[in-house]
Motif scaffolding. Structure first.
Motif, PDB file in Angstrom:
ATOM      1  N   UNK A 186       1.053  -1.055  -0.206  1.00 29.08           N
ATOM      2  CA  UNK A 186      -0.027   0.081   0.094  1.00 29.08           C
ATOM      3  C   UNK A 186       1.058   1.155  -0.067  1.00 29.08           C
ATOM      4  N   UNK A 187       0.470   2.030  -0.631  1.00 34.78           N
ATOM      5  CA  UNK A 187       1.449   3.453  -0.982  1.00 34.78           C
ATOM      6  C   UNK A 187       0.285   4.702  -0.370  1.00 34.78           C
ATOM      7  N   UNK A 188       0.959   5.465   0.562  1.00 32.97           N
ATOM      8  CA  UNK A 188       0.260   6.474   1.082  1.00 32.97           C
ATOM      9  C   UNK A 188       0.941   7.898   0.730  1.00 32.97           C
ATOM     10  N   UNK A 189       0.162   8.972   0.437  1.00 33.00           N
ATOM     11  CA  UNK A 189       0.786  10.439   0.399  1.00 33.00           C
ATOM     12  C   UNK A 189       1.089  10.922   1.729  1.00 33.00           C
ATOM     13  N   UNK A 190       1.454  12.159   1.701  1.00 29.87           N
ATOM     14  CA  UNK A 190       1.970  13.089   2.769  1.00 29.87           C
ATOM     15  C   UNK A 190       0.882  13.256   3.744  1.00 29.87           C
ATOM     16  N   UNK A 191      -0.406  13.280   3.258  1.00 30.16           N
ATOM     17  CA  UNK A 191      -1.664  13.563   4.084  1.00 30.16           C
ATOM     18  C   UNK A 191      -2.161  12.343   4.459  1.00 30.16           C
ATOM     19  N   UNK A 192      -1.365  11.168   4.464  1.00 31.79           N
ATOM     20  CA  UNK A 192      -2.047   9.861   4.573  1.00 31.79           C
ATOM     21  C   UNK A 192      -3.160   9.134   3.833  1.00 31.79           C
ATOM     22  N   UNK A 193      -3.275   9.674   2.732  1.00 35.12           N
ATOM     23  CA  UNK A 193      -4.339   9.104   1.928  1.00 35.12           C
ATOM     24  C   UNK A 193      -3.721   8.014   1.084  1.00 35.12           C
ATOM     25  N   UNK A 220       3.250  11.368  -5.278  1.00 30.73           N
ATOM     26  CA  UNK A 220       4.387  11.437  -4.510  1.00 30.73           C
ATOM     27  C   UNK A 220       3.875  10.256  -3.195  1.00 30.73           C
ATOM     28  N   UNK A 221       4.652   9.258  -3.277  1.00 28.24           N
ATOM     29  CA  UNK A 221       4.682   8.305  -2.239  1.00 28.24           C
ATOM     30  C   UNK A 221       5.473   8.680  -0.934  1.00 28.24           C
ATOM     31  N   UNK A 222       4.792   8.810   0.095  1.00 24.78           N
ATOM     32  CA  UNK A 222       5.403   9.296   1.560  1.00 24.78           C
ATOM     33  C   UNK A 222       5.707   8.115   2.481  1.00 24.78           C
ATOM     34  N   UNK A 223       4.900   6.998   2.268  1.00 23.23           N
ATOM     35  CA  UNK A 223       4.872   5.948   3.208  1.00 23.23           C
ATOM     36  C   UNK A 223       4.590   4.657   2.313  1.00 23.23           C
ATOM     37  N   UNK A 224       5.219   3.657   2.544  1.00 20.66           N
ATOM     38  CA  UNK A 224       4.824   2.415   1.898  1.00 20.66           C
ATOM     39  C   UNK A 224       4.596   1.524   3.143  1.00 20.66           C
ATOM     40  N   UNK A 225       3.502   0.864   2.777  1.00 19.61           N
ATOM     41  CA  UNK A 225       3.007  -0.142   4.103  1.00 19.61           C
ATOM     42  C   UNK A 225       3.177  -1.461   3.499  1.00 19.61           C
ATOM     43  N   UNK A 226       3.992  -2.498   3.849  1.00 19.40           N
ATOM     44  CA  UNK A 226       4.219  -3.554   3.435  1.00 19.40           C
ATOM     45  C   UNK A 226       3.441  -4.753   4.281  1.00 19.40           C
TER      46      UNK A 226
END
Ligand SMILES: [Ca+2]
Ligand SMILES: [Ca+2]
Ligand SMILES: [Ca+2]
Length: 288
Positions: A186-193, A220-226
């Motif tokens: 899962x990829x999230x943006x800086x606003x956690x969307x 722009x991917x701010x966080x990747x959840x694996x």
């Protein structure tokens, strides 16, 4: 087997809904985001290598890493194989190892208790986290896992700094995906969307699954959840649950993290569209 396709993976809202959310939120380009997906699964490294190579090409190419897993400044890889014994099973891997000791612009976190990189052969700790009949490597000899959790979050930084950054592409190799719809990216943006979500292909016992995606509209991917299976590694040879699918990880590949830019290229047109729609609404109200 291997697939390459463009996925409009999230919602496909009606034009009216898009315009409505644009007016309400300013811009919401994640709602129509697209990502190019690279995925393959097989019993041997050779079966997924062409898809890994295609992902590499899409993120800037290069086959020989420079210092700190750098490929021409465009992308990075982590294959875990150069991690020293002092940071490998049974010793924990520091969450910021790949932004401090070997700065590549990623820091990990987990709801669990830490991270392990598997031991090399020849030491007193069994290789492959103690599960030689379940795991294999894509790149020898080391693998990666969270401890006491199936979740690894990857946050991005300008490599070697504490400045938050974003990436445009992320992919990895899962090991031993045996049950569908548990293991995912899962990829999230800086606003956690949520920008992107996709489950990994099943590869069977000891198999290898590549899953990666490349932003194709300036996301722009701010966080990747694996999410790696449903089981957990507690310690070498010890599972959290003997009955659910355990999955670990090998190579990570990602576009070199860069400073976020606002507004995003894809937002400019949408912002203009939102402004236009707002103007039209006001004109209609005025004309009524
Ligand atoms: Ca297995
Ligand atoms: Ca490896
Ligand atoms: Ca498994």
């Amino acid at each position: 087997m291997s697939y390459l396709r463009t996925v409009r993976s999230l919602c496909k809202p009606s034009r009216g809904l898009i315009l409505g959310s644009l007016i309400a939120a300013g811009f919401a380009n994640h709602a129509i985001a697209g990502f190019i997906v690279f995925e393959a699964a097989g019993a041997t490294p050779a079966l997924i290598t062409p898809t890994r190579d295609a992902f590499r090409t899409a993120v800037g190419g290069g086959t020989v890493a420079g210092a700190n897993g750098d490929f021409g400044g465009l992308r990075r890889e982590i294959n875990w194989d150069g991690v020293p014994n002092a940071s490998a099973d049974p010793n924990p891997l520091a969450a910021d190892f790949f932004n401090t000791t070997s700065p590549r612009g990623v820091v990990f976190s987990t709801p669990g208790t830490g991270f392990l990189v598997s031991a090399n052969a020849g030491g007193s700790t069994p290789i492959l986290f103690g599960f030689p009949n379940d795991f294999q490597t894509f790149s020898a000899q080391r693998l990666f896992t969270a401890v006491n959790s199936n979740i690894t979050d990857v946050n991005f930084f300008l490599p070697g700094t504490s400045t938050a950054a974003t990436t445009s592409a992320f992919g990895l190799i899962f090991v031993d995906v045996e049950v569908a719809n548990l293991t995912k990216l899962e990829f999230f943006d800086a606003g956690n969307a949520l920008l992107f979500s996709r489950t990994a292909l099943v590869a069977g016992n000891q198999g290898l699954s590549f899953l990666g995606a490349v932003a194709n509209a300036g996301e722009q991917i701010s966080r990747v959840r694996i999410t790696s299976g449903a089981n957990t590694i507690v310690a070498n040879g010890v599972l959290g649950d003997p009955n659910s699918d355990v999955v670990v990880m090998d190579d990570f590949l990602f576009a070199t993290p860069a400073a976020a830019t606002i507004p995003e290229p894809g937002s400019l047109g949408l912002l203009g569209l939102g402004t236009l729609a707002f103007g039209l609404m006001r004109r209609r109200q005025r004309d009524q």
